[in-house]
Design an enzyme around this catalytic site. Sequence first.
Site, PDB file in Angstrom:
ATOM      1  N   ASP A 181       5.314  -2.181   4.659  1.00 50.74           N
ATOM      2  CA  ASP A 181       6.224  -1.078   4.976  1.00 50.74           C
ATOM      3  C   ASP A 181       6.436  -0.196   3.751  1.00 50.74           C
ATOM      4  OD1 ASP A 181       7.859   0.571   6.485  1.00 50.74           O
ATOM      5  OD2 ASP A 181       9.649  -0.663   6.236  1.00 50.74           O
ATOM      6  N   LYS A 219       3.355   2.840  18.392  1.00 48.61           N
ATOM      7  CA  LYS A 219       4.574   2.506  17.657  1.00 48.61           C
ATOM      8  C   LYS A 219       5.812   2.943  18.436  1.00 48.61           C
ATOM      9  CE  LYS A 219       7.229   1.211  14.261  1.00 48.61           C
ATOM     10  NZ  LYS A 219       7.038   1.406  12.816  1.00 48.61           N
ATOM     11  N   HIS A 279       9.210   7.918  -1.269  1.00 46.07           N
ATOM     12  CA  HIS A 279       9.999   9.144  -1.301  1.00 46.07           C
ATOM     13  C   HIS A 279      10.075   9.592  -2.755  1.00 46.07           C
ATOM     14  CE1 HIS A 279      11.540   8.963   2.847  1.00 46.07           C
ATOM     15  NE2 HIS A 279      11.757   7.674   2.654  1.00 46.07           N
ATOM     16  N   LEU A 316       1.750   6.282   4.617  1.00 41.03           N
ATOM     17  CA  LEU A 316       0.932   6.966   3.611  1.00 41.03           C
ATOM     18  C   LEU A 316       1.346   8.419   3.408  1.00 41.03           C
ATOM     19  CD1 LEU A 316      -2.614   5.545   4.450  1.00 41.03           C
ATOM     20  CD2 LEU A 316      -1.121   4.920   2.536  1.00 41.03           C
ATOM     21  N   ARG A 317       2.238   8.918   4.279  1.00 44.00           N
ATOM     22  CA  ARG A 317       2.694  10.306   4.191  1.00 44.00           C
ATOM     23  C   ARG A 317       1.510  11.273   4.315  1.00 44.00           C
ATOM     24  NH1 ARG A 317       7.373   8.024   5.381  1.00 44.00           N
ATOM     25  NH2 ARG A 317       8.680   7.390   3.616  1.00 44.00           N
ATOM     26  N   ASN A 358       4.853   8.462  11.778  1.00 45.50           N
ATOM     27  CA  ASN A 358       6.083   9.273  11.742  1.00 45.50           C
ATOM     28  C   ASN A 358       6.014  10.395  10.714  1.00 45.50           C
ATOM     29  OD1 ASN A 358       6.190   7.277   9.709  1.00 45.50           O
ATOM     30  ND2 ASN A 358       8.434   7.316   9.649  1.00 45.50           N
ATOM     31  N   LEU A 399      15.086   0.475   5.592  1.00 50.76           N
ATOM     32  CA  LEU A 399      15.504   0.082   6.934  1.00 50.76           C
ATOM     33  C   LEU A 399      14.378  -0.695   7.596  1.00 50.76           C
ATOM     34  CD1 LEU A 399      17.263   3.368   8.116  1.00 50.76           C
ATOM     35  CD2 LEU A 399      18.353   1.186   7.544  1.00 50.76           C
ATOM     36  N   HIS A 437       8.473  -5.647  10.129  1.00 49.57           N
ATOM     37  CA  HIS A 437       9.401  -5.840   9.006  1.00 49.57           C
ATOM     38  C   HIS A 437      10.650  -6.632   9.395  1.00 49.57           C
ATOM     39  CE1 HIS A 437      11.074  -2.352  10.981  1.00 49.57           C
ATOM     40  NE2 HIS A 437      10.305  -1.477  10.355  1.00 49.57           N
ATOM     41  N   HIS A 470       9.845  -1.038  15.703  1.00 48.17           N
ATOM     42  CA  HIS A 470      10.955  -1.052  14.748  1.00 48.17           C
ATOM     43  C   HIS A 470      12.145  -1.618  15.512  1.00 48.17           C
ATOM     44  CE1 HIS A 470      13.326   0.639  11.254  1.00 48.17           C
ATOM     45  NE2 HIS A 470      14.266   0.298  12.123  1.00 48.17           N
TER      46      HIS A 470
END
Length: 347
Positions: A251, A103, A255, A20-21, A45, A223, A178, A140
């Site tokens: 996912d 995570k 950007h 969600l940034r 992240n 990715l 993912h 991941h």
Amino acid sequence: MTAQPTILKIRRPDDWHIHLRDDRMLETVLPYTSRFFGRAIVMPNLTPPITTVASAIAYRQRILAAVPQGDDFHPLMTCYLTDALDANEIVSGFEQGVFTAAKLYPANATTNSSHGVTSVANISGILEKMQKIGMPLLIHGEVTDAAVDIFDREARFIETVLEPLRQQFPELKVVLEHITTKEAAQYVVEGNDYLAATITPQHLMFNRNHMLVGGVRPHLYCLPILKRNTHQQALREAVASGCERLFLGTDSAPHAKHRKESSCGCAGVFNAQAALSTYATVFEEMNALDKLEAFCSLNGPRFYGLPVNDSWIELYRETVTFPEEISLGDESLIPFLAGQSLNWSVR
């Protein structure tokens, strides 16, 4: 021949993997998720990453403040694992109901993962406590060894990292996020009740040819990277099988346009606005619409030990065309399937 339904009514789904940034980006992208999804597992992240209970609470408050009026949406927060993280912080956050999961990013595997774990051995004490308290580990699943081809990194991770980890911690709940390969699909489907996986819309709908043939399409670059069509087909067959340990995780990773369309573009697909239409399209192509609700709305809560949502959404067999761009202040986002149409819309 059985007539295909024109309306699908399903339990409100959840997104078990989303980015969600923050700040303006958060305010821009969140409504595309909160409108139709009841909950979402929010990736940690950020810069700096979410590694403490306090930072997770603050981030959750920023998310809730950005939820449009009338949307009933609940963010589920995660802790970013690092080599130096205090195990007590993880346990405290989980027991307080702040952290839903932790995570694991292998260091430098993807966007904003430079703080990630350099070796599983460095977090073995944390994993032992997570196993004891029933806290899920989200992974991941790619090795970062430069000698391993980018298209082989997921399969190598399963062999060299994930399988030994699961042998060491056999009752640790693990979500391989993912997944993109036939090796991962087979590994999860044949696994036990402690192993699950999420699958994105783009990895079900597309393969690397769609990204690379006839010109490079940067808005399909993510990715783990799209793989060859045999892997795409294996993922489609896995979800069509009805495996109860596979569930929706978009996912979705936005950007700004200029960060995607550059000489060194960022990895990530912003797919929140098209995700449910895409999943419905793929499940229909696989003659598996009867499995869609479980994948979107039931399997995830079951694995996490959470109740299913008590509200519903409807998908209609009618054409929906997705926006070419989405405004982001002075910038813009190019969404998944920009300007394209699918035959399932959501209300």
